[in-house]
Design a protein around this motif. Structure first.
Motif, short mmCIF file in Angstrom:
data_model
loop_
_atom_site.label_atom_id
_atom_site.label_comp_id
_atom_site.label_asym_id
_atom_site.label_seq_id
_atom_site.Cartn_x
_atom_site.Cartn_y
_atom_site.Cartn_z
N PRO A 47 0.81 -1.22 0.00
CA PRO A 47 0.00 0.00 0.00
C PRO A 47 0.84 1.27 0.00
O PRO A 47 0.43 2.28 -0.53
N LEU A 48 2.02 1.23 0.62
CA LEU A 48 2.86 2.43 0.70
C LEU A 48 3.82 2.53 -0.48
O LEU A 48 4.52 3.53 -0.62
N GLU A 49 3.85 1.48 -1.34
CA GLU A 49 4.70 1.45 -2.53
C GLU A 49 6.17 1.70 -2.18
O GLU A 49 6.88 2.44 -2.85
N LEU A 50 6.60 1.09 -1.08
CA LEU A 50 8.01 1.19 -0.69
C LEU A 50 8.84 0.05 -1.26
O LEU A 50 10.04 0.19 -1.49
N THR B 255 15.18 -13.81 -0.88
CA THR B 255 15.50 -12.47 -1.33
C THR B 255 16.81 -12.03 -0.67
O THR B 255 17.41 -12.76 0.11
N LYS B 256 17.22 -10.79 -0.95
CA LYS B 256 18.45 -10.31 -0.34
C LYS B 256 18.25 -9.95 1.13
O LYS B 256 19.21 -9.71 1.85
N ASP B 257 16.98 -9.90 1.57
CA ASP B 257 16.69 -9.60 2.97
C ASP B 257 16.57 -10.92 3.74
O ASP B 257 15.50 -11.32 4.18
N ILE B 258 17.69 -11.60 3.91
CA ILE B 258 17.68 -12.91 4.56
C ILE B 258 17.27 -12.80 6.03
O ILE B 258 16.55 -13.65 6.56
N SER B 259 17.67 -11.73 6.69
CA SER B 259 17.35 -11.58 8.11
C SER B 259 15.93 -11.08 8.33
O SER B 259 15.41 -11.14 9.45
N GLY B 260 15.27 -10.55 7.29
CA GLY B 260 13.93 -10.03 7.44
C GLY B 260 13.85 -8.69 8.13
O GLY B 260 12.80 -8.33 8.67
N SER B 261 14.93 -7.92 8.11
CA SER B 261 14.97 -6.65 8.83
C SER B 261 14.95 -5.44 7.90
O SER B 261 14.92 -4.30 8.37
N ILE C 53 13.05 -3.06 5.55
CA ILE C 53 11.67 -2.74 5.24
C ILE C 53 11.49 -2.40 3.75
O ILE C 53 10.35 -2.31 3.28
N ASP C 54 12.58 -2.17 3.03
CA ASP C 54 12.48 -1.82 1.61
C ASP C 54 12.58 -3.04 0.69
O ASP C 54 12.58 -2.90 -0.52
N THR C 55 12.66 -4.24 1.27
CA THR C 55 12.84 -5.45 0.47
C THR C 55 11.87 -6.52 0.94
O THR C 55 11.57 -6.62 2.12
N PHE C 56 11.35 -7.30 0.01
CA PHE C 56 10.47 -8.39 0.35
C PHE C 56 11.20 -9.40 1.24
O PHE C 56 12.36 -9.73 1.00
#
Length: 235
Positions: free
Chosen positions: A187-190, A222-228, A230-233
């Motif tokens: 919704p925020l298109e981030l 994805t590249k956000d392996i740690s899940g921290s 907010i700009d990446t799935f």
């Protein structure tokens, strides 16, 4: 008060088979056309060329190239890592799974090994997101799908699949370097749907009594392996 539209579709199939090569072509000419933008024209042309590819047979391997619809995995119309071709949901009820696929420019190399084993490597220079209806009764809510203008990406995708049959079990493993086929709600298109993913898959199929069992397991990294981030799935 029915809102059902009735329109014709013309399908033309061409097959030309030689000893060591084959050509297969299929054109769809739908009677319902809505070309209001260049994106619509591009999509119409992609859907019009249902398939158009050649197969070349060599000693020890085969090559398939052109506009191809390929099924990646052991699922039965439900797949967890069949991510090579986009799916067209604008006709939500009628098409079969393979007919809903949109052909992509693909180069595919297949290498048989042992008695029933197969190694498949695929490269596609382009990427198309799943297509959802933008008007009519089957438009999805914005909270369910992101209707992005960026339907096509010039970046390519790679895939590798190894499968075999051992003791009555069909087993396989798969890897793809690609994107999320379904654009995720944001919704925020981030979040950027063009972020790369590594897709790992395992599959098996076997028979128990009169039941044909198929199963798949997939992991989208994805590249956000740690899940921290907010700009990446997340994975």
């Amino acid at each position: 008060n029915s809102k059902i539209d009735i329109y014709p579709v013309i399908n033309l199939n061409i097959d030309y088979i030689l000893d060591n090569s084959e050509f297969h072509g299929s054109l769809n000419l739908p009677g319902q056309i809505n070309l209001s933008s260049l994106d619509d024209v591009s999509l119409y042309l992609k859907k019009m060329i249902d398939e158009a590819y050649i197969q070349l047979y060599f000693n020890g391997f085969n090559i398939e190239t052109g506009y191809v619809k390929t099924i990646w995995g052991k699922g039965n119309k439900f797949f967890t890592f069949d991510n090579i071709n986009a799916l067209d949901y604008t006709d939500f009820l009628n098409p079969d799974y393979i007919d809903r696929k949109i052909s992509e420019p693909i180069v595919k190399v297949s290498i048989p090994y042992s008695m029933q084993g197969l190694i498949e490597a695929v490269y596609s220079p382009a990427f198309t997101y799943d297509i959802y209806p933008s008007q009519g009764e089957w438009v999805m809510a914005n909270s369910l799908v992101r209707q992005s203008e960026d339907k096509y990406l010039d970046n390519g995708q790679l895939g590798l699949r190894i499968s075999n049959s051992i003791g009555g079990f069909d087993i396989g493993t798969s890897y793809q370097f690609s994107f999320f086929r379904k654009q995720k709600p944001d919704p925020l298109e981030l979040l950027d749907p063009r972020d790369r993913i590594h897709l790992f898959g395992l599959e098996t199929a076997f028979v128990i009594a009169a039941f044909n069992i198929r199963s798949e397991l997939a992991y989208y990294m994805t590249k956000d392996i740690s899940g921290s981030d907010i700009d990446t799935f997340n994975n």
